[in-house]
Design an enzyme around this catalytic site. Sequence first.
Site, mmCIF file in Angstrom:
data_model
loop_
_atom_site.group_PDB
_atom_site.id
_atom_site.type_symbol
_atom_site.label_atom_id
_atom_site.label_comp_id
_atom_site.label_asym_id
_atom_site.label_seq_id
_atom_site.Cartn_x
_atom_site.Cartn_y
_atom_site.Cartn_z
ATOM 1 N N GLU A 46 -3.031 113.641 38.591
ATOM 2 C CA GLU A 46 -2.430 114.279 39.403
ATOM 3 C C GLU A 46 -3.938 115.607 39.055
ATOM 4 O OE1 GLU A 46 1.126 113.772 36.217
ATOM 5 O OE2 GLU A 46 -1.184 113.323 36.571
ATOM 6 N N CYS A 69 1.807 114.332 32.264
ATOM 7 C CA CYS A 69 1.959 114.896 30.773
ATOM 8 C C CYS A 69 1.876 116.411 29.975
ATOM 9 C CB CYS A 69 0.791 114.245 29.839
ATOM 10 S SG CYS A 69 -0.943 115.563 30.403
ATOM 11 N N ASP A 195 -15.023 74.125 27.330
ATOM 12 C CA ASP A 195 -15.505 75.270 28.169
ATOM 13 C C ASP A 195 -16.460 75.743 28.091
ATOM 14 O OD1 ASP A 195 -13.119 74.065 29.373
ATOM 15 O OD2 ASP A 195 -11.798 75.551 29.801
#
Length: 328
Positions: A46, A69, A195
């Site tokens: 915002e 908030c 790996d």
Amino acid sequence: MRAALALAERGLGQTRPNPSVGCVIVKEGRIIGRGWTQPGGRPHAEAVALRQAGAAAEGATVYVTLEPCAHESRRGPSCTGLLLAARPARVVIAAQDPDPRTCGDGARALAEAGIATETGVLEREAVRQQRGFRLRLAEGRPEVTLKLATSLDGRIALENGESRWITGPQARAHAHLERARHDAILIGRRTLEADDPLLDVRLPGLENRSPRPVVASRSLSAIPATLRLAGKAEVLAGETPAEMLAGLAAQGVLRVLAEGGAGLAADLLRADLVDRLLWYTAPIVIGAGRNGVDDIGLERLSEAHGRWRMLDNYMLGEVRLAVLERIR
């Protein structure tokens, strides 16, 4: 609101411990401001969108994917306060904020100030996008996505361990994009040793969005110096999957990508801690080889049904990707 949700996607994996939120401001049929939560969680969506809109935000409509908030923070003003000062005519909210410091207070303050307020627009999509944030608050753990790349017969490697490559370049690129959207990437000891991975993001322009590498092991205390993750990855030794995830959540981690191997996948599934599945299936048959998932402790076939919902299913070159979520 769909545009706001698309903006929020850009921040996934970058905003912890805050959720990634999107915001669009519209006036007279034209977008005058847009924003998404910035790296590290501030500024909020915002704030970014209102800065773009400037004085034109007065009388506009604001679309935001999470309730603004309502609590002040040392890191910046509340988004509800910014909106009250900007005086939009209308604020449309996808989902209420579960954080008890806001949880309805933001929408209530806007409505009491005479700003038309609507909540619940594309709520399901927003809640799914914010799942890691919500799980951290509700259950003290992050969202877990399990990635599996297998042959048609469910193998991840030949019997001798050879696994490069099961899938093709388009599927591997997509997997790297998923890495960039997560806070942490988790593997087991067997995958580490077999790996010797780097677990980074190797897509042009996204190299700086590599997730935090974590190795789960019941016995390994440190990564051997001969491996490429030595000094770069955290080792979680001797912990249950639930304890391991709780520890990551306590550090602000919202989204975890588990990449293997079969033992780790089984541990997470057995503990019912997988929220999302990414299953890449290559058009190959291996026969005798290594399973993608070890035993998960089912005693009846009926226990396997009704647990997963298909969200998406599409092709990446010759590889099929199925995206599923746990039904809860």
